[in-house]
Scaffold this motif. Structure first.
Motif, short mmCIF file in Angstrom:
data_model
loop_
_atom_site.label_atom_id
_atom_site.label_comp_id
_atom_site.label_asym_id
_atom_site.label_seq_id
_atom_site.Cartn_x
_atom_site.Cartn_y
_atom_site.Cartn_z
N ARG A 93 9.18 5.33 -4.78
CA ARG A 93 9.98 5.38 -3.86
C ARG A 93 10.95 6.59 -4.34
O ARG A 93 12.16 6.95 -3.95
N SER A 94 10.37 7.76 -4.99
CA SER A 94 10.90 9.10 -5.25
C SER A 94 11.11 9.78 -4.00
O SER A 94 10.27 9.72 -2.91
N LEU A 95 11.85 10.99 -4.03
CA LEU A 95 12.01 11.77 -2.97
C LEU A 95 10.69 12.43 -2.62
O LEU A 95 10.72 13.19 -1.39
N SER A 96 10.01 12.69 -3.49
CA SER A 96 8.82 13.20 -3.18
C SER A 96 7.49 12.82 -2.39
O SER A 96 6.90 13.29 -1.91
N THR A 97 7.78 11.54 -2.34
CA THR A 97 6.91 10.70 -1.67
C THR A 97 6.96 10.77 -0.08
O THR A 97 8.01 11.16 0.34
N SER A 98 5.91 10.56 0.74
CA SER A 98 5.90 10.72 1.99
C SER A 98 7.12 9.44 2.92
O SER A 98 7.08 8.49 2.00
N SER A 99 7.47 9.74 3.78
CA SER A 99 8.58 8.71 4.45
C SER A 99 7.84 7.82 4.95
O SER A 99 8.50 6.62 5.16
N LEU A 100 6.43 7.86 5.09
CA LEU A 100 5.75 6.70 5.70
C LEU A 100 4.91 6.04 4.61
O LEU A 100 4.39 4.85 4.65
N LEU A 101 5.19 6.29 3.24
CA LEU A 101 4.49 5.68 2.27
C LEU A 101 4.76 4.20 2.21
O LEU A 101 3.81 3.48 1.97
N GLN A 102 5.94 3.91 2.16
CA GLN A 102 6.22 2.41 2.01
C GLN A 102 5.57 1.45 3.13
O GLN A 102 5.28 0.36 2.83
N SER A 103 5.81 2.05 4.37
CA SER A 103 5.39 1.09 5.44
C SER A 103 3.75 1.19 5.35
O SER A 103 3.31 0.04 5.70
N GLN A 104 3.21 2.22 5.00
CA GLN A 104 1.62 1.94 5.00
C GLN A 104 1.27 1.27 3.65
O GLN A 104 0.28 0.51 3.58
N THR A 105 2.03 1.40 2.61
CA THR A 105 1.88 0.40 1.31
C THR A 105 1.73 -1.04 1.84
O THR A 105 1.12 -1.80 1.32
N LEU A 106 2.82 -1.51 2.41
CA LEU A 106 2.97 -2.71 2.84
C LEU A 106 1.63 -3.39 3.62
O LEU A 106 1.24 -4.40 3.28
N ARG A 107 1.08 -2.61 4.57
CA ARG A 107 -0.31 -3.03 5.20
C ARG A 107 -1.26 -2.91 4.31
O ARG A 107 -2.14 -3.93 4.55
N MET A 108 -1.40 -1.90 3.35
CA MET A 108 -2.57 -2.09 2.41
C MET A 108 -2.22 -3.02 1.45
O MET A 108 -3.45 -3.63 1.39
N PHE A 109 -1.02 -3.52 1.11
CA PHE A 109 -1.09 -4.58 -0.11
C PHE A 109 -1.20 -5.84 0.82
O PHE A 109 -1.79 -6.90 0.39
N ASN A 125 -0.53 -16.30 -0.03
CA ASN A 125 -0.27 -16.84 1.23
C ASN A 125 1.05 -17.23 1.47
O ASN A 125 1.39 -17.74 2.48
N ASP A 126 2.07 -16.90 0.69
CA ASP A 126 3.53 -17.34 0.85
C ASP A 126 4.10 -16.42 1.68
O ASP A 126 4.52 -15.27 1.60
N ALA A 127 4.17 -17.06 2.92
CA ALA A 127 4.80 -16.13 3.97
C ALA A 127 6.37 -15.70 3.64
O ALA A 127 6.63 -14.38 4.08
N GLY A 128 7.07 -16.39 2.96
CA GLY A 128 8.29 -16.13 3.06
C GLY A 128 8.66 -14.84 1.84
O GLY A 128 9.34 -14.11 2.06
N ALA A 129 7.71 -14.88 0.93
CA ALA A 129 7.64 -13.97 -0.08
C ALA A 129 7.12 -12.66 0.70
O ALA A 129 7.63 -11.56 0.48
N ARG A 130 6.11 -12.67 1.42
CA ARG A 130 5.76 -11.68 1.96
C ARG A 130 6.61 -10.89 2.92
O ARG A 130 6.69 -9.71 3.24
N ASP A 131 7.50 -11.85 3.74
CA ASP A 131 8.38 -11.18 4.62
C ASP A 131 9.50 -10.65 3.96
O ASP A 131 9.95 -9.73 4.32
N ALA A 132 9.88 -11.15 2.79
CA ALA A 132 10.97 -10.49 1.68
C ALA A 132 10.29 -9.03 1.38
O ALA A 132 11.03 -8.31 1.44
N LEU A 133 9.02 -9.05 1.33
CA LEU A 133 8.56 -7.73 0.80
C LEU A 133 8.61 -6.80 1.95
O LEU A 133 8.83 -5.51 1.88
N ARG A 134 8.35 -7.38 2.95
CA ARG A 134 8.35 -6.39 4.28
C ARG A 134 9.73 -5.82 4.60
O ARG A 134 9.85 -4.79 4.76
N ARG A 135 10.66 -6.66 4.49
CA ARG A 135 12.08 -6.15 4.68
C ARG A 135 12.42 -5.05 3.65
O ARG A 135 12.97 -4.28 3.99
#
Length: 732
Positions: free
Chosen positions: A288-304, A342-352
């Protein structure tokens, strides 16, 4: 009327517009502020005295045809159609940039759809003429080591209003990423009006109508993909290797001409795919450093999320975010076991957590790995795996041995050692490749970690367990050779996923018939003994003739037409060299003047405040310290204080000066892939008897200098600093 109209009326029109055209050229040069450089590819033709600006030869089409292969090499056929738009016979010379390490093997020509094979010939150095309809080709070697080779094609006496097709057969060496082969094709000519605007790409030999891709575009069942020629592209197609070893290679010998006892050799090395692990617990660590792309975290969520869908539902997971500090992204809630895939609650917490897109300065990889290991142990994982998503920009001062020791201590003697996968998300590194000396590669080699060199955006729609099968980084690469065999370039320090090493050299006398390649995976030795494969020597040049056998042309040998001057070839080779450096999009590197400005406006005032507070605690305090910062893409990755020499020990002052170093805020240069190490000395001078402090001085031009420029990956690690501490701070 088209610019490329096929009659002589174009000449008179261009003559009328000549003053305007000349003025346009001057304005363009003034706008660029740099000399106009040639661009690869190029096409030139013989010009008559009254034809300034008239394009006699036009390229009607350009095709790149890949014959798919699962060996160490593949065949690339480059096919161009040259049309003589004038009313008289003309010669043409085309310079075509080739992929790196390519070898020109053959030539064919066609008129009216009848293809005729060419053959080898020799080179005549003097310019001259050849029979109409003859076509020659030769290799232009790279101007600099690691640059792009090129093919120079010469067509003599093209008949008026006629078209001839020329096909070059080229041996290329694709790399393997995931389950696909990849081949980079260089950009074509910019501002070359007589070059075809489009490039058709075909991949033949695929199984059962499998797809192929150009960058991220699939052919979707069509036989070819049309691309623009102005940019470089990556062609991908499925691989079908029955068996792979972790360290693969091929050793080729090419004897010299008859009667000579010397020759050349080529050594091709790559990492093979490994069996994907089956983790029972996956820890995601997101940079989450400043050198990373501003899209990295949202793209990581979908990849993970795609990765969690692919693993067994009993697999548990955890997530961390890291910059200067490590932050858990999923709350433990006092549970001894982590949430299941498959824990929907934990995945939703990660999404937020990832959707908040929080970022900050710093890159503490060591604490991230330690925290991931400790949390995996707390959750009782027996086959843990840590997936680190990062842009690869790590401090160069981070010692791989230190990382390994910290990791081993966290695991403990009886702990379950996690496998580590680095997903390196950086378009520049994906395109150019990751050098084994890059910090992320060196750390991966020390940990025995895997590296996936694909952007997360590419992975998010197709990530599955194949991602976990990325090969580990090989370190300490060694290839012992006898004294009579010498490499043309230094041996790389290792091998990284998605890359290959193609080493060339020469020998005198009898060459070795076997070579042993050695390396290490996290200290474990691995080797492979390669047997020599003898190759036929490539001809100096190739000759072909439209409509007849190439025998006469082969006997006459390759020449350039008299009108094609040495300066023309030099210009063409310059354009090809520039294309090999990444085209004409200039990289914006930072210099001493920029650093001096931001250090004196951002860091020095804060250091002065720190000293003011210290003087209130100890009025006689004085001394010096060096603020050291490592900067990449405008971000301070790490900052600390060194060489502290205070008259009175003051831990608060040291901490405050460290925070001042973290406050450096500097813009990042365009496409800047350097890691800068800054050493900024400050001298703390107390006020004199009149209560006035010394004038605060910044670093002068001669003190702010690059002391070292050692390659790190495809960029540089630039060390900027001062040999004499001149900056003073202090006022009441």
């Amino acid at each position: 009327m088209s610019i490329l109209r096929r009659d002589r009326r174009c000449s008179s029109i261009w003559a009328t517009l000549r003053p305007v055209r000349a003025l346009t050229r001057v304005v363009a040069l003034a706008t660029l502020l740099v000399p106009a450089l040639a661009q690869a590819d190029q096409l030139r033709a013989e010009q008559h005295a009254d034809e300034e600006g008239y394009l006699a030869i036009e390229e009607l089409s350009f095709e790149a045809i890949v014959d798919a292969s699962d060996g160490y090499s593949a065949t690339l056929r480059l096919r161009t159609a040259l049309h003589n738009a004038s009313l008289s016979a003309r010669d043409a010379v085309a310079s075509i940039a080739l992929p790196r390490t390519a070898q020109l093997r053959g030539i064919r020509v066609a008129r009216d759809g009848q293809w005729v094979d060419g053959g080898g010939t020799s080179i005549r150095n003097e310019p001259g003429r050849r029979d109409p309809g003859t076509v020659f080709a030769r290799t232009l070697p790279p101007v600099e080591r690691g640059g792009l080779p090129a093919a120079e094609v010469v067509a003599f006496g093209l008949e008026p209003s006629s078209t001839i097709q020329v096909e070059l057969t080229v041996t290329v060496y694709p790399r393997m990423r995931g389950s696909n082969w990849e081949l980079d094709l260089p950009a074509r000519g910019h501002d070359q009006l007589n070059l075809a605007q489009d490039r058709r790409v075909l991949v033949k030999g695929r199984r059962n109508n499998e797809p192929f891709w150009v960058d991220d575009t699939s052919n979707r069942g069509k036989p070819y993909i049309v691309t623009g020629g102005r940019s470089g592209i990556t062609v991908k197609w499925p691989a079908h290797l029955a068996k792979q070893s972790v360290l693969e290679g091929r050793f080729e010998l090419t004897p010299g001409p008859p009667g000579f006892d010397d020759g050349e050799f080529r050594l091709y090395l790559r990492l093979g795919q490994t069996t994907p692990p089956r983790p029972d617990h996956v820890v995601l660590a997101v940079d989450r450093s400043l050198s990373t792309s501003s899209l990295l975290q949202s793209q990581t969520l979908r990849m993970f999320g795609s990765l969690l869908d692919a693993v067994p539902s009993t697999t548990t997971f955890d997530a961390l975010g890291f910059a200067r500090r490590v932050v858990p992204l999923i709350d433990d809630d006092g549970r001894s076991r982590a949430p299941k895939a498959n824990d929907a609650g934990a995945r939703d917490a990660l999404r937020r957590a990832l959707g908040a897109n929080e970022r900050g300065p710093g890159t503490d990889l060591v604490q991230t790995l330690v925290t991931a290991v400790e949390r995996a142990k707390n959750h009782g994982a027996r086959r843990p795996m840590i997936v680190v998503v990062t842009d690869g920009m790590l401090p160069v001062s981070l010692d791989p041995k230190h990382v390994r020791r910290a990791f081993d201590r966290a695991v403990g003697r009886r702990g379950h050692r996690p496998q580590v996968l680095f997903v390196v998300d950086d378009p520049m590194l994906v395109r150019s490749g990751l050098d084994p000396s890059h910090p992320i590669a060196r750390i991966a080699a020390a940990l025995g970690a895997r590296i996936s060199l694909e952007t997360v955006g590419q992975l998010e729609t197709r990530a599955n367990t194949e991602l976990l099968a990325a090969p580990r980084v090989l370190g300490d690469l060694q290839v012992p050779l006898p004294e009579n065999m010498v490499l043309d370039q230094p041996l790389p320090t290792g091998l990284v996923a998605g890359n290959f090493a193609l080493l060339t050299g020469h020998y005198v006398g009898d060459p070795a018939r076997k070579v042993e390649v050695q390396g290490t995976f996290a200290g474990d030795r691995v080797s492979n003994r390669l047997r020599a494969v003898e190759q036929q020597r490539l001809p100096e040049a190739l000759a072909a003739a439209a409509g007849r056998a190439p025998d006469d042309a082969a006997r006459e040998g390759f020449v350039r037409p008299p009108w094609y001057a040495v300066e023309d070839e030099r210009t063409a080779r310059l354009g090809i060299t520039q294309a090999g450096r990444g085209g004409y999009e200039r990289k914006g590197y930072l210099d001493g003047k920029i650093f001096r400005h931001y250090l004196t406006t951002r860091v020095l005032p804060r250091a002065r405040v720190c000293y003011n507070h210290a003087l209130r605690r100890s009025p006689s305090q004085q001394g010096r310290a060096v603020l050291q910062m490592e900067v990449a893409k405008g971000e301070v990755m790490v900052a600390h204080i060194r060489d502290v020499d205070f008259q009175i020990d003051d831990a608060k002052l040291e901490t405050c000066l460290g925070e001042a170093a973290w406050a450096l805020d500097i813009p990042s240069g365009k496409l800047d892939d350097k890691i800068y190490v800054l050493r900024y000395p400050v001298r703390l001078l107390p006020p004199d008897e009149t209560g006035t402090a010394d004038v605060v001085e910044g670093l002068s031009d001669d003190q702010m200098m690059e002391l070292m420029a050692a390659p790190v990956g495809q960029g540089n690690m630039a060390t900027v600093g001062s040999t004499e501490p001149r900056a003073a701070a202090g006022s009441r």
